[in-house]
Design a protein around this motif. Structure first.
Motif, PDB file in Angstrom:
ATOM      1  N   TYR A   1       0.839  -1.186   0.000  1.00  0.00           N
ATOM      2  CA  TYR A   1       0.000   0.000   0.000  1.00  0.00           C
ATOM      3  C   TYR A   1       0.875   1.237   0.000  1.00  0.00           C
ATOM      4  O   TYR A   1       1.931   1.273   0.606  1.00  0.00           O
ATOM      5  CB  TYR A   1      -0.900   0.035   1.233  1.00  0.00           C
ATOM      6  N   ASN A   2       0.420   2.239  -0.674  1.00  0.00           N
ATOM      7  CA  ASN A   2       1.081   3.531  -0.687  1.00  0.00           C
ATOM      8  C   ASN A   2       0.011   4.553  -0.320  1.00  0.00           C
ATOM      9  O   ASN A   2      -0.890   4.812  -1.120  1.00  0.00           O
ATOM     10  CB  ASN A   2       1.682   3.816  -2.063  1.00  0.00           C
ATOM     11  N   ARG A   3       0.103   5.080   0.894  1.00  0.00           N
ATOM     12  CA  ARG A   3      -0.889   6.027   1.400  1.00  0.00           C
ATOM     13  C   ARG A   3      -2.294   5.454   1.338  1.00  0.00           C
ATOM     14  O   ARG A   3      -3.250   6.120   0.931  1.00  0.00           O
ATOM     15  CB  ARG A   3      -0.817   7.346   0.648  1.00  0.00           C
ATOM     16  N   GLY A   4      -2.414   4.192   1.681  1.00  0.00           N
ATOM     17  CA  GLY A   4      -3.712   3.532   1.705  1.00  0.00           C
ATOM     18  C   GLY A   4      -4.224   3.072   0.362  1.00  0.00           C
ATOM     19  O   GLY A   4      -5.325   2.540   0.257  1.00  0.00           O
ATOM     20  N   ARG A   5      -3.439   3.261  -0.684  1.00  0.00           N
ATOM     21  CA  ARG A   5      -3.841   2.850  -2.028  1.00  0.00           C
ATOM     22  C   ARG A   5      -3.019   1.648  -2.476  1.00  0.00           C
ATOM     23  O   ARG A   5      -1.898   1.449  -2.043  1.00  0.00           O
ATOM     24  CB  ARG A   5      -3.619   3.991  -3.034  1.00  0.00           C
ATOM     25  N   ILE A   6      -3.605   0.877  -3.384  1.00  0.00           N
ATOM     26  CA  ILE A   6      -2.901  -0.257  -3.989  1.00  0.00           C
ATOM     27  C   ILE A   6      -2.777   0.038  -5.479  1.00  0.00           C
ATOM     28  O   ILE A   6      -3.727   0.543  -6.093  1.00  0.00           O
ATOM     29  CB  ILE A   6      -3.640  -1.589  -3.710  1.00  0.00           C
ATOM     30  N   SER A   7      -1.639  -0.241  -6.054  1.00  0.00           N
ATOM     31  CA  SER A   7      -1.454   0.063  -7.474  1.00  0.00           C
ATOM     32  C   SER A   7      -2.304  -0.875  -8.330  1.00  0.00           C
ATOM     33  O   SER A   7      -2.653  -1.986  -7.923  1.00  0.00           O
ATOM     34  CB  SER A   7       0.019  -0.067  -7.872  1.00  0.00           C
ATOM     35  N   LEU A   8      -2.614  -0.408  -9.527  1.00  0.00           N
ATOM     36  CA  LEU A   8      -3.399  -1.205 -10.468  1.00  0.00           C
ATOM     37  C   LEU A   8      -2.730  -2.535 -10.753  1.00  0.00           C
ATOM     38  O   LEU A   8      -3.379  -3.582 -10.802  1.00  0.00           O
ATOM     39  CB  LEU A   8      -3.589  -0.428 -11.777  1.00  0.00           C
ATOM     40  N   PHE A   9      -1.409  -2.491 -10.946  1.00  0.00           N
ATOM     41  CA  PHE A   9      -0.689  -3.709 -11.311  1.00  0.00           C
ATOM     42  C   PHE A   9      -0.550  -4.664 -10.129  1.00  0.00           C
ATOM     43  O   PHE A   9      -0.644  -5.879 -10.314  1.00  0.00           O
ATOM     44  CB  PHE A   9       0.655  -3.349 -11.941  1.00  0.00           C
ATOM     45  N   ALA A  10      -0.359  -4.131  -8.936  1.00  0.00           N
ATOM     46  CA  ALA A  10      -0.299  -4.996  -7.755  1.00  0.00           C
ATOM     47  C   ALA A  10      -1.653  -5.687  -7.557  1.00  0.00           C
ATOM     48  O   ALA A  10      -1.719  -6.894  -7.319  1.00  0.00           O
ATOM     49  CB  ALA A  10       0.084  -4.202  -6.513  1.00  0.00           C
ATOM     50  N   PHE A  11      -2.719  -4.938  -7.678  1.00  0.00           N
ATOM     51  CA  PHE A  11      -4.069  -5.489  -7.539  1.00  0.00           C
ATOM     52  C   PHE A  11      -4.288  -6.602  -8.553  1.00  0.00           C
ATOM     53  O   PHE A  11      -4.727  -7.703  -8.217  1.00  0.00           O
ATOM     54  CB  PHE A  11      -5.101  -4.367  -7.740  1.00  0.00           C
ATOM     55  N   ASN A  12      -3.959  -6.311  -9.809  1.00  0.00           N
ATOM     56  CA  ASN A  12      -4.107  -7.283 -10.895  1.00  0.00           C
ATOM     57  C   ASN A  12      -3.280  -8.537 -10.644  1.00  0.00           C
ATOM     58  O   ASN A  12      -3.740  -9.660 -10.856  1.00  0.00           O
ATOM     59  CB  ASN A  12      -3.646  -6.636 -12.202  1.00  0.00           C
ATOM     60  N   ASN A  13      -2.028  -8.346 -10.236  1.00  0.00           N
ATOM     61  CA  ASN A  13      -1.129  -9.480 -10.007  1.00  0.00           C
ATOM     62  C   ASN A  13      -1.592 -10.341  -8.836  1.00  0.00           C
ATOM     63  O   ASN A  13      -1.527 -11.569  -8.899  1.00  0.00           O
ATOM     64  CB  ASN A  13       0.300  -9.003  -9.795  1.00  0.00           C
ATOM     65  N   ILE A  14      -2.050  -9.711  -7.764  1.00  0.00           N
ATOM     66  CA  ILE A  14      -2.543 -10.461  -6.604  1.00  0.00           C
ATOM     67  C   ILE A  14      -3.765 -11.278  -7.000  1.00  0.00           C
ATOM     68  O   ILE A  14      -3.863 -12.470  -6.692  1.00  0.00           O
ATOM     69  CB  ILE A  14      -2.852  -9.505  -5.432  1.00  0.00           C
ATOM     70  N   LEU A  15      -4.698 -10.639  -7.688  1.00  0.00           N
ATOM     71  CA  LEU A  15      -5.905 -11.337  -8.122  1.00  0.00           C
ATOM     72  C   LEU A  15      -5.564 -12.480  -9.075  1.00  0.00           C
ATOM     73  O   LEU A  15      -6.065 -13.601  -8.925  1.00  0.00           O
ATOM     74  CB  LEU A  15      -6.856 -10.342  -8.799  1.00  0.00           C
ATOM     75  N   GLY A  16      -4.672 -12.211 -10.019  1.00  0.00           N
ATOM     76  CA  GLY A  16      -4.276 -13.245 -10.982  1.00  0.00           C
ATOM     77  C   GLY A  16      -3.595 -14.426 -10.324  1.00  0.00           C
ATOM     78  O   GLY A  16      -3.857 -15.579 -10.666  1.00  0.00           O
ATOM     79  N   LEU A  17      -2.733 -14.156  -9.359  1.00  0.00           N
ATOM     80  CA  LEU A  17      -2.045 -15.231  -8.649  1.00  0.00           C
ATOM     81  C   LEU A  17      -3.037 -16.082  -7.861  1.00  0.00           C
ATOM     82  O   LEU A  17      -2.968 -17.318  -7.885  1.00  0.00           O
ATOM     83  CB  LEU A  17      -0.971 -14.657  -7.721  1.00  0.00           C
ATOM     84  N   ALA A  18      -3.961 -15.435  -7.183  1.00  0.00           N
ATOM     85  CA  ALA A  18      -4.971 -16.180  -6.425  1.00  0.00           C
ATOM     86  C   ALA A  18      -5.782 -17.083  -7.347  1.00  0.00           C
ATOM     87  O   ALA A  18      -6.062 -18.240  -7.013  1.00  0.00           O
ATOM     88  CB  ALA A  18      -5.887 -15.209  -5.676  1.00  0.00           C
TER      89      ALA A  18
END
Length: 170
Positions: A1-18
């Motif tokens: 998280y960066n200031r309470g936000r998650i980057s688009l690519f981190a979100f995508n990668n986490i979802l894709g990995l799951a």
């Protein structure tokens, strides 16, 4: 998280990995709880893509296509990810005419594109191998085995497991 936000690519990668780990329920909870942390710019396309991926994982092809049609994919990688999801749906639905057209148009798009690093070769490989699977005729067991070996050796190719499963199902 960066200031309470998650980057688009981190979100995508986490979802894709799951989803690759077949943790669909976890991925659904992640999306439901973390979507609010996405940046406003680009967040809606990532949510549409994520919802499409979840729908596909739950065998809801029509719903997945609906989410893909809702988004205007400004990011080229997101656009290609959406095209891979469409590819999977068209294979699953045995929509061969649509599949041929989709593969052809994507390969042409990739021929004209530059500047996306290793992603470009990965997507070129995915669509070239999908095309080879599509063109394989019934009873061509020797050619199928050669293609299986080609898929296994192909690098980069993030869709090897899926391509091998499609090849086995033919």
């Amino acid at each position: 998280y960066n200031r309470g936000r998650i980057s688009l690519f981190a979100f995508n990668n986490i979802l894709g990995l799951a989803l690759r780990l077949k943790e669909v329920e976890w991925a659904t909870r992640f999306m439901d709880t973390e979507a609010r942390r996405l940046p406003e710019k680009g967040g809606s396309e990532v949510l549409a893509l994520g919802r499409a991926r979840l729908a596909l994982a739950n065998n809801r092809d029509g719903e997945a296509l609906h989410y893909l049609q809702q988004a205007d994919f400004k990011d080229f990688i997101h656009h290609l990810t959406a095209r891979v999801l469409q590819l999977k749906i068209y294979f699953r639905q045995d929509s061969y005419t649509l599949l041929q057209s989709h593969i052809s148009s994507t390969r042409k798009l990739l021929t004209r594109r530059r500047g996306i690093g290793y992603h470009l070769q990965n997507y070129r490989n995915i669509f070239a191998l999908a095309n080879a699977v599509l063109r394989l005729g019934p009873g061509e067991d020797k050619a199928a085995e050669q293609l299986r070996q080609r898929i296994v050796r192909m690098d980069p190719c993030t869709e090897k497991p899926w391509l091998l499963s499609v090849l086995e199902e033919r």
